[in-house]
Design a protein around this motif. Structure first.
Motif, PDB file in Angstrom:
ATOM      1  N   THR A 195     -24.581 -14.791  32.571  1.00 54.51           N
ATOM      2  CA  THR A 195     -24.129 -16.151  33.505  1.00 54.51           C
ATOM      3  C   THR A 195     -25.403 -16.477  34.326  1.00 54.51           C
ATOM      4  N   THR A 196     -26.233 -15.516  34.631  1.00 53.03           N
ATOM      5  CA  THR A 196     -27.501 -15.918  35.354  1.00 53.03           C
ATOM      6  C   THR A 196     -28.392 -16.638  34.556  1.00 53.03           C
ATOM      7  N   MET A 197     -28.430 -16.761  33.473  1.00 46.39           N
ATOM      8  CA  MET A 197     -29.180 -17.468  32.418  1.00 46.39           C
ATOM      9  C   MET A 197     -28.604 -18.774  32.536  1.00 46.39           C
ATOM     10  N   LYS A 198     -27.313 -19.137  32.882  1.00 47.79           N
ATOM     11  CA  LYS A 198     -26.762 -20.486  32.915  1.00 47.79           C
ATOM     12  C   LYS A 198     -26.543 -21.106  34.123  1.00 47.79           C
ATOM     13  N   ILE A 199     -26.776 -20.244  35.325  1.00 49.05           N
ATOM     14  CA  ILE A 199     -26.720 -20.866  36.532  1.00 49.05           C
ATOM     15  C   ILE A 199     -27.694 -20.221  37.417  1.00 49.05           C
ATOM     16  N   LYS A 593     -26.587 -28.679  46.623  1.00 56.47           N
ATOM     17  CA  LYS A 593     -26.518 -29.926  46.771  1.00 56.47           C
ATOM     18  C   LYS A 593     -27.670 -30.018  47.896  1.00 56.47           C
ATOM     19  N   THR A 594     -27.981 -29.212  48.672  1.00 58.67           N
ATOM     20  CA  THR A 594     -28.870 -29.324  50.031  1.00 58.67           C
ATOM     21  C   THR A 594     -30.309 -28.547  49.628  1.00 58.67           C
ATOM     22  N   GLY A 595     -30.360 -27.924  48.411  1.00 56.15           N
ATOM     23  CA  GLY A 595     -31.613 -27.249  48.173  1.00 56.15           C
ATOM     24  C   GLY A 595     -31.822 -25.863  48.832  1.00 56.15           C
ATOM     25  N   GLU A 596     -30.608 -25.174  48.992  1.00 56.47           N
ATOM     26  CA  GLU A 596     -30.664 -24.083  49.658  1.00 56.47           C
ATOM     27  C   GLU A 596     -30.276 -22.625  48.553  1.00 56.47           C
ATOM     28  N   ILE A 597     -30.471 -23.441  47.502  1.00 60.39           N
ATOM     29  CA  ILE A 597     -30.285 -22.160  46.143  1.00 60.39           C
ATOM     30  C   ILE A 597     -31.556 -21.889  45.577  1.00 60.39           C
ATOM     31  N   ARG A 598     -32.302 -22.782  45.248  1.00 64.83           N
ATOM     32  CA  ARG A 598     -33.383 -22.747  44.521  1.00 64.83           C
ATOM     33  C   ARG A 598     -34.442 -22.240  45.420  1.00 64.83           C
ATOM     34  N   ASP A 599     -35.587 -21.494  44.835  1.00 68.76           N
ATOM     35  CA  ASP A 599     -36.629 -21.054  45.699  1.00 68.76           C
ATOM     36  C   ASP A 599     -37.286 -21.984  46.032  1.00 68.76           C
ATOM     37  N   ASP A 600     -37.573 -23.015  45.473  1.00 71.41           N
ATOM     38  CA  ASP A 600     -38.701 -24.405  45.666  1.00 71.41           C
ATOM     39  C   ASP A 600     -37.870 -25.104  46.624  1.00 71.41           C
ATOM     40  N   THR A 607     -32.255 -22.528  37.469  1.00 77.61           N
ATOM     41  CA  THR A 607     -32.334 -22.466  36.084  1.00 77.61           C
ATOM     42  C   THR A 607     -33.453 -23.215  35.944  1.00 77.61           C
ATOM     43  N   PRO A 608     -34.065 -23.334  34.370  1.00 79.76           N
ATOM     44  CA  PRO A 608     -35.093 -24.302  33.979  1.00 79.76           C
ATOM     45  C   PRO A 608     -35.015 -25.610  34.273  1.00 79.76           C
ATOM     46  N   THR A 609     -33.653 -26.128  33.730  1.00 81.91           N
ATOM     47  CA  THR A 609     -33.402 -27.569  33.904  1.00 81.91           C
ATOM     48  C   THR A 609     -32.517 -28.016  35.540  1.00 81.91           C
ATOM     49  N   VAL A 617     -31.398 -23.041  27.902  1.00 85.20           N
ATOM     50  CA  VAL A 617     -32.428 -23.182  27.304  1.00 85.20           C
ATOM     51  C   VAL A 617     -33.245 -21.709  27.089  1.00 85.20           C
ATOM     52  N   ASN A 618     -33.165 -20.852  28.347  1.00 83.63           N
ATOM     53  CA  ASN A 618     -33.749 -19.814  28.349  1.00 83.63           C
ATOM     54  C   ASN A 618     -32.970 -18.734  27.197  1.00 83.63           C
ATOM     55  N   LEU A 619     -31.847 -18.605  26.996  1.00 79.30           N
ATOM     56  CA  LEU A 619     -31.392 -17.897  25.868  1.00 79.30           C
ATOM     57  C   LEU A 619     -31.864 -18.285  24.433  1.00 79.30           C
ATOM     58  N   GLU A 620     -31.894 -19.488  24.231  1.00 73.91           N
ATOM     59  CA  GLU A 620     -32.311 -19.890  22.965  1.00 73.91           C
ATOM     60  C   GLU A 620     -33.998 -19.559  22.938  1.00 73.91           C
TER      61      GLU A 620
END
Ligand code: SF4
Ligand code: SF4
Ligand code: SF4
Lengths: 774, 107
Positions: A195-199, A593-600, A607-609, A617-620
């Motif tokens: 699930t980490t791969m997914k979200i 929605k507010t950019g408080e999840i991603r490190d950037d 996730t990559p997308t 994409v990662n699992l593939e």
């Protein structure tokens, strides 16, 4: 009140210093913090407020009041009514804590035994100094002879070690650290990784546990439904979820949907109970998704704006029709339609998943297919849906993570024991299944020493335990650290290290992301016991030198300095935390929605997308299937009809029992009395067919082995399925009598040490067997 | 007047905590109880509708935690009840709590 008003910054809270540098996570307003004391006098006792963690083990950290008498003895305990986590309640396990602390069987001193005497009761008491000398000598010998990767650092679950063992692996320069001999790392790792791969993060059900004012918080909404999937939450209290939080939600109008081969209390109180055949969960999730998409009940905004790969997914689930899946799961088709519609029409709903999802060979994908349902319904980061579990205040050891940057290590120079399995190659965890093969010389990798801390693999989770015992009894060196002389210690240890119970130690809470708390010492250490983290730190001094520590560690382990260091980015000190006992970080919904999840700092998920990936994409890229799918368990009535004549029943194992935590609790009289013998639950029709009466001892057998348990005849279990206890040993028996008789009723005799294709997932709940009267 | 015990048994999960909380409070061995669970069902009373419930019943050993109530604390079983579905107190006060269809009052 808005989120903003509800969350005060640290400086405004009583008794808190701003010791950490950098960005500090604000704390929730805590109205009682200013007056809260960590100790006081009451009716002739000294009371110490703390968090119940560990040992003994549990996935929770309930607020506890420890009553100490004039002689410094723990007299009794009560739940802490002021603590938002458990609101005054303690379950039967913590209520018997003094019986554990002062139990006559506790090991209170380090022990050694000659390697030639493994399995025999030939222990000799030694000092810690000598114990560490032996550990250093033997582990260095293994490092020099075979390389540090030949040392396996193994923990179990529920004790205060998961966050500290990666430190120990760094200290010993070994890349091999994990849940030793749990086939397919089959507890949370399959669900978590897929699930980490997914979200990009782990999300858990929102039962208001992130809020200090709990069910009264105005931002919180009770879930319309809780979907209890392969879990018995009120008994299990698994993964930092206190199961009775769900009962509190029910009082506030939450309805249940339960997916379980057994009629649990939750199942009986559900609007829909889907009594699936074990191991078929992923197929059910695909069919429910089929209904939600076909009837256009999905959350278009979330799917369009925040998801990736919906078209491929839509195509993929077309074939998973309720008609087809009803047959696979062996349930009525209308239940799939009704349950799926209920979720499609609900506002908020929470997934309460359990380890059953991991316990089929391709269990790596079961959790992923359930998360796809959550995504379809837009439940992530939504009140009364699924909330993001990041370590609170950025203290990684309190949740899933560790704090290892300060430990120079050579571990990365060695390839870990991944057994050529793609998922394990990527996540850097060893394959327990390949580890056993390596011990047996069937897989080319040196396994020469095992450090087993809170790990009773021979009695508890090791599949085919006799193979494991034989393998470990032949290696060069083993250390076991535990409360008791366990079957595992008795069989394989050369050095035994005694661990403290939690009233004897300080520390940080763990195993949950909602808050950070202090483990508060209430009584003097008994005998010469030490806490799990203390031993890890002391091993650091031995192997890397005292210069290792970024804090000033004097002659001896400086607890306060160590925990201060771990809290360095939290904004408070160990002393602050100790006196307030718990601290809740600010809580917000819709952080993607507010950019408080991603490190950037960009909106979206990690996730990559940047989106939730139905199509990963990662699992593939790693050579695994990008879409969640279902595959029959390797041994089921459908995949192996040839076995049915001999082994006509499906075997599921490991259902949790009141009072026990895995292999713990058998020596505590008030707990044992509730469930005195190992039990196998059999449907009356099956019992009649095989001539078994309630209370008979029965032999459960299949191609892997057999064991003996007592029959409990009960309509609660699905016909054609038997459900057998795990974790049994008999502490009252002689140590040398088959290591407390642990192989006699050990259901893992019937479970293969064999993961799924990714290396994750296993077969603890999905094999075939026969039963007969003993 | 002797205190009463009220149970909202719609939510009692049969977790045994009240039993052990009481045993610890009264200093009872595991084979003696101050309160003991009884089980109803599982019974499929109508298609797909199950009755599978527990009702803890106080025994003659139960002293209604008089000493705790005096000190302003909750009864030991009531405080630790995992489902928050058990109360010990004055009958009048407890009767006022009955707001559902599955309550048992022990007086
Ligand atoms: S859930 Fe765990 S921490 Fe809480 S009271 Fe029970 S044993 Fe203790
Ligand atoms: S009121 Fe007190 S004595 Fe009575 S059952 Fe509850 S805990 Fe036991
Ligand atoms: S503690 Fe509460 S939920 Fe548990 S058995 Fe007793 S009454 Fe039922």
């Amino acid at each position: 009140m808005t989120d903003q008003e509800n969350n005060e910054t640290i400086g405004q809270n009583a008794g808190l210093g701003m010791s950490g540098g950098g960005k500090v996570v604000p704390m929730q307003n805590d109205p009682t913090a200013a007056t809260r004391k960590d100790t006081w006098e009451e009716d002739g006792f000294t009371v110490v407020r703390g968090n119940a963690r560990t040992a003994p083990g549990c996935h929770d950290n309930c607020g506890i009041l420890m009553y100490i008498d004039k002689d410094g003895k723990l007299d009794h305990v009560e739940g802490d009514p002021d603590d938002p986590y458990n609101q005054g309640r303690l379950c039967l396990r913590c209520l018997t804590l003094p019986d554990v602390v002062y139990h006559k069987d506790r090991q209170l001193h380090p022990l050694k035994r000659d390697r030639a005497d493994r399995g025999k009761d030939k222990w000799e008491q030694i000092t810690w100094e000598e114990a560490y000398e032996i550990c250093e000598r033997e582990l260095r010998a293994v490092q020099e002879k075979y390389g540090p990767q030949a040392i396996q650092v193994f923990c179990g679950t529920g004790r205060d070690i998961v966050g500290y063992h990666p430190m120990l692996a760094n200290i010993l320069d070994t890349p091999n650290q994990g849940m030793g001999f749990l086939s397919g790392q089959g507890c949370y790792v399959p669900r978590m990784f897929s699930t980490t791969m997914k979200i990009g993060n782990l999300y858990t059900g929102d039962y208001s546990q992130n809020w200090i004012d709990r069910y009264d918080n105005p931002n919180w909404v009770r879930p319309d439904y809780v979907v209890i999937w392969g879990n018995n939450p009120v008994v299990a209290n698994s993964d930092g979820t206190l199961g009775h939080w769900i009962v509190e939600c029910m009082k506030r109008g939450t309805k249940l949907i339960t997916i379980d081969p057994k009629l649990t209390w939750c199942a009986a109180h559900s609007e829909y109970w889907l009594q699936v055949r074990p191991g078929t969960d992923s197929a059910l999730a695909l069919a429910m998704a089929h209904v939600i998409v076909e009837e256009d009940l999905y959350d278009h905004e979330f799917v369009d704006c925040w998801c990736y790969g919906f078209e491929e997914y839509q195509e993929h689930i077309k074939d998973w029709t309720p008609t087809r899946v009803a047959e696979i799961c062996d349930i009525d088709e209308d239940l799939i339609w009704s349950a799926a519609r209920a979720l499609g029409n609900a506002d908020g709903w929470a997934l309460q998943w359990g380890v059953a999802l991991d316990h089929t060979a391709e269990g790596f994908y079961s959790g992923a297919s359930c998360y796809d349902l959550c995504a379809l319904c837009g439940q992530f980061d939504k009140p009364g849906g699924m909330v993001c579990g990041k370590p609170s205040f950025g203290v990684p050891v309190t949740w899933i993570g560790s704090d290892t940057d300060w430990i120079p290590t050579k571990r990365n120079q060695y390839e870990h024991l991944h057994g050529d399995y793609p998922a394990l190659r990527v996540i850097g965890m060893p394959s327990p299944d390949a580890t056993l093969e390596a011990l047996e010389g069937k897989y080319d990798y040196p396994v020469k020493a095992a450090w087993l801390q809170t790990n009773n693999c021979l009695a508890n989770m090791g599949a085919q335990p006799q193979r494991i015992a034989k393998g470990l009894m032949e290696d060069d060196f083993n250390v076991v650290m535990d409360l008791w002389m366990t079957p595992t210690a008795m069989a394989v240890a050369d050095v035994f290290l005694p661990v403290t119970t939690f009233p004897e130690r300080f520390g940080l809470t763990g195993h949950q992301p909602y808050r950070t708390g202090a483990i508060n010492k209430a009584i003097d250490t008994i005998g010469e016991c030490r806490s799990d983290p203390q031993v890890v730190v002391e091993m650091g001094r031995i192997f890397k030198g005292a210069d290792l520590f970024p804090w000033s560690d004097g002659e001896h382990f400086d607890e306060e300095a160590f925990y201060d260091y771990l809290l360095r980015n939290s904004g408070f000190t160990w002393d602050d935390l100790k006196s307030r006992t718990w601290a809740y970080p600010e809580m917000k919904y819709y952080r993607y929605k507010t950019g408080e999840i991603r490190d950037d700092g960009e909106p979206g998920f990690s996730t990559p997308t940047g989106r939730y990936e139905f199509y990963s994409v990662n699992l593939e890229a790693m050579g695994m299937r990008p879409l969640a799918f279902y595959e029959e368990p390797p041994e089921s009535p459908i995949s192996r009809p040839d076995l049915l004549e001999k082994y006509p029943l499906t075997l599921t194992t490991g259902a949790r029992q009141w009072g026990f935590f895995h292999s713990e609790g058998r020596q505590v009289p008030h707990l044992r009395a509730i469930h005195p013998e190992p039990e196998v639950t059999i449907h009356p029709a099956d019992a009649e067919k095989y001539g078994i009466a309630d209370g008979d001892w029965v032999i459960i057998e299949n191609q892997y082995g057999s064991c003996k348990q007592k029959a409990k005849i009960d309509i609660r279990i699905k016909q054609g399925v038997v459900s057998a206890d795990h974790g049994w040993w008999f502490p009252e028996r002689d140590r040398e009598d088959g290591f407390f008789g642990t192989f006699e009723s050990n259901i893992n005799n019937c479970i293969p040490m064999r993961p799924g294709s990714t290396g994750l997932g296993c077969s603890y709940k999905s094999v075939l067997c026969s039963i007969r009267k003993a | 007047m002797k205190k009463a015990i009220l149970i909202d048994y719609k939510y009692c999960t049969g977790c045994h905590t009240c039993e052990v909380a009481c045993q610890k409070h009264l200093g009872l061995e595991p084979d003696k109880w101050g309160i003991k669970l009884t089980q109803i069902g599982p019974d499929e009373v109508a298609p797909r509708q199950w009755q599978y419930e527990f009702v803890p019943v106080p025994t003659d050993r139960c002293n209604r935690c008089a000493d705790r109530l005096e000190r302003g604390k909750q009864a030991m079983c009531a405080q630790h009840c995992q489902a928050g579905c058990l109360w010990v107190g004055d009958i009048d006060e407890l009767v006022g709590r009955i707001d559902g269809d599955k309550f048992a009052l022990f007086v």
